[in-house]
Structures are given as C-alpha cells and as structure tokens.
Enzyme design. Sequence first.
Site, PDB file in Angstrom:
ATOM      1  N   ASN A 181       0.843  -1.189   0.000  1.00  0.00           N
ATOM      2  CA  ASN A 181       0.000   0.000   0.000  1.00  0.00           C
ATOM      3  C   ASN A 181       0.880   1.241   0.000  1.00  0.00           C
ATOM      4  O   ASN A 181       1.705   1.409   0.899  1.00  0.00           O
ATOM      5  CB  ASN A 181      -0.900   0.028   1.244  1.00  0.00           C
ATOM      6  CG  ASN A 181      -2.002   1.067   1.127  1.00  0.00           C
ATOM      7  OD1 ASN A 181      -2.838   0.981   0.223  1.00  0.00           O
ATOM      8  ND2 ASN A 181      -1.992   2.049   2.004  1.00  0.00           N
ATOM      9  N   GLU A 182       0.700   2.047  -1.032  1.00  0.00           N
ATOM     10  CA  GLU A 182       1.385   3.343  -1.093  1.00  0.00           C
ATOM     11  C   GLU A 182       2.863   3.255  -0.694  1.00  0.00           C
ATOM     12  O   GLU A 182       3.299   3.876   0.288  1.00  0.00           O
ATOM     13  CB  GLU A 182       0.660   4.372  -0.226  1.00  0.00           C
ATOM     14  CG  GLU A 182      -0.717   4.702  -0.761  1.00  0.00           C
ATOM     15  CD  GLU A 182      -1.483   5.671   0.114  1.00  0.00           C
ATOM     16  OE1 GLU A 182      -1.100   5.874   1.278  1.00  0.00           O
ATOM     17  OE2 GLU A 182      -2.475   6.228  -0.378  1.00  0.00           O
ATOM     18  N   GLU A 240      -8.158   5.223  -4.669  1.00  0.00           N
ATOM     19  CA  GLU A 240      -8.641   5.801  -3.409  1.00  0.00           C
ATOM     20  C   GLU A 240      -8.830   7.295  -3.554  1.00  0.00           C
ATOM     21  O   GLU A 240      -7.956   7.978  -4.090  1.00  0.00           O
ATOM     22  CB  GLU A 240      -7.601   5.631  -2.290  1.00  0.00           C
ATOM     23  CG  GLU A 240      -7.428   4.264  -1.721  1.00  0.00           C
ATOM     24  CD  GLU A 240      -6.374   4.285  -0.595  1.00  0.00           C
ATOM     25  OE1 GLU A 240      -6.188   5.334   0.045  1.00  0.00           O
ATOM     26  OE2 GLU A 240      -5.737   3.252  -0.401  1.00  0.00           O
ATOM     27  N   TRP A 281      -6.522  13.365   8.729  1.00  0.00           N
ATOM     28  CA  TRP A 281      -5.093  13.448   9.053  1.00  0.00           C
ATOM     29  C   TRP A 281      -4.497  14.810   8.757  1.00  0.00           C
ATOM     30  O   TRP A 281      -3.285  14.986   8.795  1.00  0.00           O
ATOM     31  CB  TRP A 281      -4.320  12.348   8.332  1.00  0.00           C
ATOM     32  CG  TRP A 281      -4.774  12.076   6.937  1.00  0.00           C
ATOM     33  CD1 TRP A 281      -5.617  11.072   6.539  1.00  0.00           C
ATOM     34  CD2 TRP A 281      -4.451  12.819   5.748  1.00  0.00           C
ATOM     35  NE1 TRP A 281      -5.835  11.138   5.178  1.00  0.00           N
ATOM     36  CE2 TRP A 281      -5.133  12.190   4.670  1.00  0.00           C
ATOM     37  CE3 TRP A 281      -3.662  13.928   5.479  1.00  0.00           C
ATOM     38  CZ2 TRP A 281      -5.053  12.650   3.355  1.00  0.00           C
ATOM     39  CZ3 TRP A 281      -3.585  14.394   4.171  1.00  0.00           C
ATOM     40  CH2 TRP A 281      -4.265  13.749   3.131  1.00  0.00           C
ATOM     41  N   GLU A 340      -8.556   5.683  12.068  1.00  0.00           N
ATOM     42  CA  GLU A 340      -9.220   6.354  10.948  1.00  0.00           C
ATOM     43  C   GLU A 340     -10.728   6.454  11.124  1.00  0.00           C
ATOM     44  O   GLU A 340     -11.471   6.572  10.156  1.00  0.00           O
ATOM     45  CB  GLU A 340      -8.850   5.639   9.652  1.00  0.00           C
ATOM     46  CG  GLU A 340      -7.363   5.806   9.372  1.00  0.00           C
ATOM     47  CD  GLU A 340      -6.938   5.368   7.986  1.00  0.00           C
ATOM     48  OE1 GLU A 340      -7.336   4.262   7.578  1.00  0.00           O
ATOM     49  OE2 GLU A 340      -6.200   6.110   7.335  1.00  0.00           O
TER      50      GLU A 340
HETATM   51  C1  GAL Z   1      -4.360   6.432   2.227  1.00  0.00           C
HETATM   52  C2  GAL Z   1      -4.199   4.983   2.634  1.00  0.00           C
HETATM   53  C3  GAL Z   1      -5.502   4.422   3.173  1.00  0.00           C
HETATM   54  C4  GAL Z   1      -6.100   5.368   4.179  1.00  0.00           C
HETATM   55  C5  GAL Z   1      -6.271   6.713   3.529  1.00  0.00           C
HETATM   56  C6  GAL Z   1      -6.913   7.753   4.423  1.00  0.00           C
HETATM   57  O1  GAL Z   1      -3.134   7.085   2.090  1.00  0.00           O
HETATM   58  O2  GAL Z   1      -3.795   4.206   1.540  1.00  0.00           O
HETATM   59  O3  GAL Z   1      -5.253   3.157   3.763  1.00  0.00           O
HETATM   60  O4  GAL Z   1      -5.251   5.469   5.273  1.00  0.00           O
HETATM   61  O5  GAL Z   1      -5.015   7.209   3.159  1.00  0.00           O
HETATM   62  O6  GAL Z   1      -6.999   9.003   3.776  1.00  0.00           O
END
Ligand code: GAL
Length: 673
Positions: free
Chosen positions: A152-153, A312, A320, A360
């Site tokens: 992931n990322e 996403e 965040w 989250e």
């Molecule tokens: C992304 C991440 C996700 C989630 C999302 C929240 O960067 O891949 O798992 O954390 O941010 O904005």
Amino acid sequence: MPDTTPTGLTRLAFGGDYNPEQWPETVWHEDVRLMREAGVTMVSVGIFSWALLEPSPGEFDFGWLDRLLDLLHENGIRVGLGTPTVAPPAWFYREHPDALPVTADGTRYEFGSRGAICHSNTDYRSAAAAITTQLATRYGDHPALALWHVHNEYGVPVSACYCESCAAHFRRRLVATYGTVEQLNEAWGTAFWGQRYTDFAQINPPRVTPTAGNPTQALDYKRFTDATIRENFVRERDILHRLSPGVPVTTNFMTALSQCDSIDYWAWGREVDLVTNDHYLITDGRRTHVNLAMAADITRSVAGGAPWLLLEHSTSGVNWQPRNPAKAPGQMARNSLGHVARGSDGAMFFQWRQSRRGAEKFHSAMLPHGGTDTRVWREVVELGAAVDSLSAIRGTRTQADVAVLWDWQSWWAQNLQWRPSEDHDPRERADAFYEALYDRHLTVDFAHPEADLSAYPLVVVPALYLMTEAAGNNLREYVENGGTLVVSYFSGIVDEHDAVHEGPHPGALRDVLGLTVEEFSPLLKDERIRITGPDGSELSGDVWSEFVVPRGAETVWTYADGLAAGHPAITRHRLGEGSAWYVSTRLDVHGLDVLLGWAADDARIAPRADLPHDVEVVRRTGESGTFLFVINHSALDAKVPLEAHGTELLTGERAAGHLGVPAGAVRVVRLDG
Ligand code: GAL
C-alpha cells in the site's frame, strides 16, 4: 501477458477499500446488499490483513477470506486483492526487530501503526514473498479476482531507512554503479572538505552530520531508497505473475507532489500492469480542484497516456490534516468525475464502511457512521449511477494540449541542503505553472525531460535544476524543430551527480535559451521587484532575480528595480523553427498567464476565451467515440460551446450548440459521429 485492465470488469470501477475484518460476518451481508444498491463494481480487500491471515508463523487462516470472496463473487462484485505486506504482524517484529526502520538520527520505529518496514531487510523480504505466495496459490484463479493490489502506497509513511542492513545494501549498489571507489570519489566530489574514501566499506547512509553533508551521497541515497523499495514490489509482482497468470498487478501510487516525494514514478510506471493512484484533497486554502487535476494528469502521464484507475479518494473529509472540512454537496462527484475526465477508468474510495475503532474512525467513507439516511450515502448512490452511465468511455484516452516537464530526481537534487534560497521550491513552481495553464483551459501532459516532445506545440519547464546533457539536447532539438519552450529560473544547472555543468549557467540550456546567467541574486523574504514589458506594462516577481547576459536571445521584459535593474528579466530566443522563453524571477499566476499568452501565440495555440473561469473542459477519445467532460467548479451556471451535436450521458438529453452546466454540476457529452 497480464491484462492491463481489471479482469472480468465490464463497467467502470466503482467502490472502495473494504475492510470487513473490522465487523462481524452478519454485517457483510448488509454490506453487499448496499454495495449493489450503490452500484459498486469492485472493492479492494485484504490490504492490512496479514495478522489475521497468518495469526502465528506459518499458520494460516484463510476461512474468512474464502467466505468473503465467494460472497462478493455471488453478488457480482469484482475484487482487487491486497498483498498485506505493508503491515507485518506483531509476532513478525518480535522475531525480527531489525525489520523496523531506523531514522537518520538512529531512532528505530516501533510496531503499532503500519508501514514500519526496512525494505533491505532479508527477513522481511522472505516473509513478504511467503505470504504473497500463499495468497497467489490460494486465490490466483478465484473467479472474483480482478486485480492484485501489492502492498500500500510504497514510499509513505516511511521511505528511507538508515540501518546497518541498508548501509550494506547501499554499498552494493554503489559498487554496481561506480565500479571503483575512485569513480565514486570523482562523482561525489569528495575532494571537498576531505571526504575522500579509500574503500567502499567506509561509506554509510547519509546519517546525521554536524553541518551540510555530501549532496551527491544524499542524492544517491534517494535513488537507492527508491530502487530498493521497487525491488520489493517487483519480487511480489513476479510471484503473482507466475502463480496467477493473466491477472494484472498494481500498487497504489500517490502521484500528487504534495503527498509523496520519495518515489520516482517514471520508473514505477514501467513496472505495473495498470497504473493506479490515491488522491486526497489538501485543504490548505488553495484551489483543490486544480491540485486534483494536476495529480490526475501526472498519473496519466506516468501511465504513458493509457487509462489508469483512481483506487482511493474520499467521499468527504479526511482525518489526518490539521483541519478536515467535509466536502460540499456535489464536490465528491466533481472530484470523482474530474479524475475520470483525465483518464481514470473508474473512481474508488477509501473506504466502504466507516470504521468504529482505530486511527481512521473520523475519516469519511461511502457508508458513514450515520448509515444510509445521510447526504454522503445519497450522493454515493447518485454517483454510482452516474459512473455506470459512463461505461462507454472505458479505454478512451484523454487529449492533452501542452507538456510540462517534471523529474522526481531533479526535485530530490534541488531539495538538498544549502541552495541559493530556501524560498525557491520546485513543487511550488510546478503548481503555479500548472494553475496558469489550467486557467487557460489547456490540458497538460507531464513528461520526462528526455522524452519525445514533438507532439506538443508548447513545453513548459517550471523548475528542472538537474538536467542531463541528453535532456538539454532534447530541448534544443525540440525548439529547432518548431517547438515553443518556456523555462523558469534555476533550471539546467547541474548534471546527474549534482555537479555544476561546466561553463556559465545554465549549462544544459545555454544554447537553447541563447543566454548565460552570470550570477543568481535571490531576494529577501517578502521582497518584491518590478519588471517592465515591451509596452511599458509591469509585472512583479519575488524570491529570485539574476544577472542574465543575452547571447542570441532578445530581452522582452527588463528588471525595473532590485540589484539587477536594467538587466533582462524575461527573454526569447528564436532558434531554428521555434522559440525558447526564459523567465529569471518568480512570477505569480497572473504574471505567468501574461508570459504564457506570449508563448501560446508563438506556439499558435488559440486562446479559449469562450470558456468560463473554473469550468473544466476535458476530452477523452477512442474507438467508442469522443467524450467531452465539463465540470463546473464555479458558483455560476455556465454555457459551453459545443463543436458538434451529441448526447449528454448523465441526463440522457440531446445537446447542440451550447451546453448549459449548472453551478457545481458535471456534464459529459458523447459527440455524434
Ligand atoms: C491512504 C491509505 C488508506 C487510508 C487513507 C486515508 O493514504 O492508503 O489506507 O489510510 O489514506 O486518507
């Protein structure tokens, strides 16, 4: 050959990250029912599930994932299956504490979040390969499987690690790159400050030093980090290709320049079967839709112009940033369809159902805490229907007007220590030029400085501090053959080792720009200077000025004040069939617009004065036709001229002459013919 589109997906992708392990199985049935109601076609599953899939070393529990994939399959929902290698379990770190990454000052991170990985660590590498093999063996031909979603990322939240294992791996790379320590000394300029090495064994990562460290060492470490992370992706990808032939493999990028700065996406774009991206609005007061368009254009460019997939984004606020506003009504649809306009074959979210626990829980989702009687849910259902009505655009390509040159490695080099001014920020220049082009309604492709540019009438170089000789030659050829080039200050200064090109600045660009720069003279904080144009009108600059000596170029704007008063500020060099513009101060978006107006005239790009401000017009074309996306980000209803009759796909209405687009709305016209 693996597919380059999700296997078995016949519509655009619509859905999100689905983390059902956070809920009792009874909830899953409600989930799939609501997914169908919302028109969900694909979900991403298992991204963080390692601890559940392998509760103790070598013991696997696939039962829940078997049941989940079967349930999704029965309901016609395709699956992007994650390899959970971004989140090794607690037991793994207990056995292998060295797999936790170390910062430049020697702090070792702890378990308890995610992404705490030293990518050189051989125990991590074996464990990641093992769980990937297990998943690929078990699900490689599962009928629900559409896509492999590795890790992931990559690159966030940690990229570089400075531990001993990385030091050893770094030395191996340096041996492979330079062959001998003498070559390394030459490339790194270690004659300076007595930094000479006599053995590769003496070399460490660029850990904390009392004052500025060796810049080339730091630049090579950025390259090493990127390459090491990529090795891990490639290892997982190859396992998946072998055990799950035909199914495309991706990893979700974060191409927005504000969201990840450690990955060279030009290199990564060549490794994935399908480019996918995550994008979140940064709410820092700037126009978020412009930043979104830019990220989408970078993503498409990294994909070589081919369709890509937004894996996403958020339905509403994130959790965040210092302040996380909700999205306004209609904004989610504008965001989603903005990505689609710029080449995404779908729109997916983080995440399907909003979490009740964990870090989250205040992040928006498709299905919010408030359930289905909420604005977000109603907009999700509406968007699902809209996306469904656009199925015909799958596979078509976004048409660009101009190119902006961008290079992550040049950005890394520019951001090393001790530059002429800390106020000069290449990302800011890229954003500003992009915004000025956006406001001229020009669709932008990003390009590597050594790429073939012959298709573009106009090429803009916002800030390319590091440029190879090959890139310089590429730009000269481009202009000689009739192109129009616009270059901003502090470009073409150093070579690939961060060594100043020989001779006067800007070494890689002197010939094409027809000038030399004798001295940089950055401005003080908040200092502004005026520059005067050919008709006596004025623009203002800040951050930077310099002493430009024309050597073939004509002076178009002149410094009116500051140390460089009377010297050229903006020049044009007619070379061969084309022209090359140079701007030596930091112009604001208005100033850039004026400059780009001149350059667009040279490039014979007609102004699009008939298009209202903040109304985005983008075109996708392909075998299934030509599709005109119109996104009205303004608070006013808009009218946009149509060059042909067509059918508006979201309302089903016929469109001819002018298309009315209400404030905040999106329209997509399939043109006849
Ligand atoms: C992304 C991440 C996700 C989630 C999302 C929240 O960067 O891949 O798992 O954390 O941010 O904005």
